[in-house]
Design a protein around this motif. Structure first.
Motif, PDB file in Angstrom:
ATOM      1  N   PRO A   1       0.815  -1.228   0.000  1.00  0.00           N
ATOM      2  CA  PRO A   1       0.000   0.000   0.000  1.00  0.00           C
ATOM      3  C   PRO A   1       0.846   1.274   0.000  1.00  0.00           C
ATOM      4  CG  PRO A   1      -0.928  -1.566   1.544  1.00  0.00           C
ATOM      5  CD  PRO A   1       0.381  -2.139   1.084  1.00  0.00           C
ATOM      6  N   LEU A   2       1.949   1.265   0.751  1.00  0.00           N
ATOM      7  CA  LEU A   2       2.800   2.457   0.799  1.00  0.00           C
ATOM      8  C   LEU A   2       3.506   2.696  -0.535  1.00  0.00           C
ATOM      9  CD1 LEU A   2       4.370   2.214   4.384  1.00  0.00           C
ATOM     10  CD2 LEU A   2       2.588   3.761   3.580  1.00  0.00           C
ATOM     11  N   VAL A   3       3.911   1.607  -1.191  1.00  0.00           N
ATOM     12  CA  VAL A   3       4.504   1.741  -2.528  1.00  0.00           C
ATOM     13  C   VAL A   3       3.521   2.438  -3.461  1.00  0.00           C
ATOM     14  CG1 VAL A   3       5.191   0.463  -4.593  1.00  0.00           C
ATOM     15  CG2 VAL A   3       6.114  -0.189  -2.369  1.00  0.00           C
ATOM     16  N   HIS A   4       2.256   2.019  -3.415  1.00  0.00           N
ATOM     17  CA  HIS A   4       1.235   2.585  -4.300  1.00  0.00           C
ATOM     18  C   HIS A   4       1.013   4.068  -3.989  1.00  0.00           C
ATOM     19  CE1 HIS A   4      -2.112   1.323  -7.110  1.00  0.00           C
ATOM     20  NE2 HIS A   4      -2.356   2.595  -6.906  1.00  0.00           N
ATOM     21  N   LEU A   5       0.966   4.407  -2.703  1.00  0.00           N
ATOM     22  CA  LEU A   5       0.748   5.811  -2.318  1.00  0.00           C
ATOM     23  C   LEU A   5       1.920   6.695  -2.733  1.00  0.00           C
ATOM     24  CD1 LEU A   5      -0.865   5.457   1.236  1.00  0.00           C
ATOM     25  CD2 LEU A   5      -2.001   6.048  -0.915  1.00  0.00           C
ATOM     26  N   LEU A   6       3.134   6.191  -2.593  1.00  0.00           N
ATOM     27  CA  LEU A   6       4.311   6.975  -2.984  1.00  0.00           C
ATOM     28  C   LEU A   6       4.366   7.165  -4.501  1.00  0.00           C
ATOM     29  CD1 LEU A   6       6.952   5.427  -0.560  1.00  0.00           C
ATOM     30  CD2 LEU A   6       6.187   7.801  -0.574  1.00  0.00           C
ATOM     31  N   ARG A   7       4.060   6.123  -5.244  1.00  0.00           N
ATOM     32  CA  ARG A   7       4.027   6.250  -6.704  1.00  0.00           C
ATOM     33  C   ARG A   7       2.948   7.245  -7.120  1.00  0.00           C
ATOM     34  NH1 ARG A   7       6.474   1.447  -9.223  1.00  0.00           N
ATOM     35  NH2 ARG A   7       5.219   1.782 -11.077  1.00  0.00           N
ATOM     36  N   ASN A   8       1.820   7.206  -6.430  1.00  0.00           N
ATOM     37  CA  ASN A   8       0.728   8.129  -6.712  1.00  0.00           C
ATOM     38  C   ASN A   8       1.147   9.576  -6.445  1.00  0.00           C
ATOM     39  OD1 ASN A   8      -2.321   8.438  -7.212  1.00  0.00           O
ATOM     40  ND2 ASN A   8      -2.040   9.509  -5.279  1.00  0.00           N
ATOM     41  N   ALA A   9       1.875   9.773  -5.324  1.00  0.00           N
ATOM     42  CA  ALA A   9       2.341  11.118  -4.979  1.00  0.00           C
ATOM     43  C   ALA A   9       3.339  11.637  -6.011  1.00  0.00           C
ATOM     44  CB  ALA A   9       2.980  11.111  -3.587  1.00  0.00           C
ATOM     45  N   LEU A  10       4.214  10.764  -6.484  1.00  0.00           N
ATOM     46  CA  LEU A  10       5.210  11.155  -7.478  1.00  0.00           C
ATOM     47  C   LEU A  10       4.570  11.503  -8.818  1.00  0.00           C
ATOM     48  CD1 LEU A  10       8.053   8.610  -6.755  1.00  0.00           C
ATOM     49  CD2 LEU A  10       8.458  11.004  -7.246  1.00  0.00           C
TER      50      LEU A  10
END
Length: 669
Positions: A397-406
């Motif tokens: 989930p954190l990977v997805h959120l960070l990619r989304n933020a980028l």
């Protein structure tokens, strides 16, 4: 120790060294002239090479050997770090990670690295070098029991001696029948490096790694520790027959002054930095009394303790019914002891979120390059601890959120400049405790969420109607992006907009007993906040009765409990509701959901409402009575009872009764 134990140790320590290399490489990008960082990377690569060679993983050993050659040129000022060199070394680490993963899965660790090795060879070619400085100065030889020092090593020894370090010559003899002597030698090196820095070995490390040293070898160690402490530690390693340690070179160090004075002056600053790093490394790795414990053993310990909790509850019930003072006193004492034991066991299972966070700087660095964006990842609260079971699940989930933020959150460099922002976007990854909950936040200083764009997409996908959209608050609009398959990406890419939206993040968080919320300000950025329980194994719950059935509702989702009469219930758009604290709360009758027959159907009967919350939404669970709070052990229902609606597991109560644990999140859309 059999070969499987060696393999397990090899895999675990390889992962640690690879993670350390990733972190130090990111630091080196920021400080390309910091030789101390290069030394740390070189040390990890060197250790990996030795371990891989001893275990017979030749591809891994060969690749790390080529990395060593390049890093050696850098740390000896014969090669200057460039973006191209950094990319190749990062690629090497990627290869090594794949090899370790393959080995962990039962493979042979082979990987086609020919192209990467070719690039490393080109780097070593003088024509590739941007700057090459001759390592001037005649070789000064200081021979001590066949250990030969070069000028660089002698300067390091000299500086280390001035700052209080001692120079120990350690001769180690292994048992003649010792199997895999190279691995045993590596264990000696590892133990010695807990107390300082190894600067020389005889025979060479390469020979030792290839088991070409008979039964004994010698190493030179810089350390602040006492001789007997080091000797005891190394002697405790199995199959080490004899350890002879002498303090040496202290009388000969003054002879180093014969080395060319100008050369020493040129290298003085570098040597000081390297020595300081070695000292700091020694202090940070001061021997701690700890052991590795397999997570399966901790799980088994938790299961055994769970049974103890169940028996404790039973004894408490028996004690309350009896008039035996001695029994009551004994049970109370058992309760206190078991409570302390529970805290200890849970603490043993807690690990810092750093284990997850540490892999993100490298990921952000690579994605930022792909997107041609300048990004700084700021990590706070990495020491915050979570149960191991939660840690294992929170990464994706954190990977997805960070990619989304980028991709979605941060603007391009041109857009940031036109908006009078700094060229470099900032993503904050933060963790902290609050009560018995852990919060993890992913925050960016980008453009924020476009409310109108989200609403338009939601209406197109029939997530909401045009009429419903008019009455939605900002937080309700932002929550729409968690709808299945929802994406506002203008074009499909490898980073986002692939039809797998944030709904997968929401589903995973809720399966862990947590919730996720969004806060966003147009032009200033967005923040995703995850709220998680500390542990999933033992939970505080409220026991309730529905007719003759007992259910447990986790405390972390309960807002309040109240009692009402049937006449307090109204119907709105076909949904039964109550007015509670100036808010309309929809009701869920558990007897209807779980098909529990009600004995007393009288209209005047009193019943209780357990108000539960998910995000900013609430519902009231209708029950017949409230028994009180109790600590319960969450147990799986097994493979035959899967996907039961609104049930997350079961627990065994003190009287032997089985109570189902309610997942109230499923009652709220």
């Amino acid at each position: 120790m059999d070969s499987n134990d060696f393999l397990e140790m090899f895999i675990e320590e390889s992962k640690e060294h690879l993670q350390a290399m990733n972190e130090e490489l990111l630091n080196l990008e920021s400080e390309p002239d910091n030789t101390a960082i290069v030394n740390e990377i070189f040390r990890s690569a060197h250790t990996l090479k030795g371990m891989a060679g001893a275990m017979g993983f030749e591809d891994m050993a060969s690749l790390t050997h080529e990395m060593e050659n390049v890093l050696d040129l850098v740390r000896n000022s014969k090669l200057r770090i460039t973006v191209e060199i950094m990319d190749v070394i990062f690629k090497c680490v990627d290869h090594l990670e794949k090899m370790v993963t393959n080995i962990e899965q039962g493979g042979d660790g082979k990987e086609d690295v020919s192209e990467t090795v070719k690039q490393l060879t080109m780097i070593k070619d003088p024509s590739f070098n941007i700057q090459e400085e001759s390592f001037a100065g005649a070789q000064e030889v200081a021979a001590t029991a066949e250990l030969v020092m070069d000028e660089y090593q002698m300067s390091v020894i000299n500086e280390a001696w001035k700052t209080g370090n001692k120079v120990y010559q350690i001769q180690v003899t292994l048992d003649h029948n010792c199997m895999m002597k190279g691995v045993r030698a590596y264990m000696v090196f590892q133990a010695a490096e807990e107390y300082g820095e190894i600067i020389q070995t005889n025979p060479s490390v390469e020979k030792i790694e290839e088991d070409e040293f008979g039964d004994s070898f010698t190493l030179l160690l810089l350390s602040e520790s006492e001789l007997r402490v080091i000797q005891t530690e190394i002697s405790n390693i199995s199959e080490v027959k004899e350890v002879i340690i002498t303090e040496s070179l202290t009388q000969k160090l003054e002879e180093v002054e014969s080395v060319n004075a100008s050369e020493i002056e040129k290298q003085e600053q570098t040597s000081t930095i390297q020595t300081k790093a070695a000292q700091d490394h020694g202090k940070k790795k001061h021997r701690s009394k700890s052991i590795r414990v397999d997570i399966e053993k901790l799980d088994h310990l938790m299961n055994l303790f769970s049974e103890l909790i169940i028996d404790r509850g039973r004894l408490e019930q028996i004690s309350r019914k009896s008039d035996l003072a001695e029994l009551t006193e004994t049970v109370e004492h058992m309760t206190r002891i078991s409570t302390d034991l529970q805290g200890l066991i849970l603490n043993m299972r807690m690990v810092p979120v750093e284990q997850v966070f540490s892999r993100f700087p490298r990921m952000v660095r690579d994605l930022a390059k792909d997107l041609n964006k300048k990004v700084q990842l700021v990590v706070e609260g990495a020491e915050t601890e979570l149960d191991r079971t939660v840690i294992d699940e929170i990464g994706d989930p954190l990977v997805h959120l960070l990619r989304n933020a980028l991709d979605h959150g941060l603007e391009s460099t041109e857009e940031r400049i036109s908006s009078k922002k700094s060229e470099e976007g900032i993503i904050l990854l933060k963790a902290y405790h609050s009560g018995n909950q852990v919060f993890i936040e992913v925050k960016d200083d980008g453009k924020g969420i476009n409310r109108e764009k989200v609403l338009k997409k939601a209406i197109e996908r029939s997530v909401v109607t045009v009429e419903e959209a008019k009455s939605l608050t900002d937080s309700q609009v932002y929550a729409l992006i968690f709808s299945s398959g929802f994406s506002t990406a203008d074009k499909i890419s490898d980073i986002s907009g692939r039809g797998v939206g944030l709904d997968v993040v929401k589903t995973k968080i809720e399966s862990l007993g947590g919730v996720i919320s969004i806060d966003s300000t147009p032009g200033q950025g967005s923040m995703f906040r995850i709220q998680l329980p500390l542990t999933l194994s033992i939970i505080f719950s409220m026991l309730v009765k529905v007719a003759e059935e007992t259910y447990a509702i986790p405390f972390n989702s309960i807002v309040e409990i109240t009692s009402i009469s049937p006449e307090d219930v109204a119907t709105l758009h076909g949904q039964r509701v109550i007015q509670f604290r100036k808010q309309v709360v929809p009701l869920v009758y558990l007897n209807e959901v779980f098909q529990v027959p009600i004995v007393d159907e009288g209209t005047d009967r009193q019943f209780y409402i357990v108000i539960v919350r998910k995000g900013d939404k609430t519902v009231g669970l209708v029950v017949d009575s409230v028994l009180g709070q109790q600590e319960v052990v969450l147990k799986s229902l097994g493979g035959f009872l899967t996907n039961l609606y609104a049930i997350s597991g079961a627990t065994i109560l003190g009287n032997g009764e089985v109570a189902l644990i309610i997942d109230s999140n499923q009652f709220i859309n």
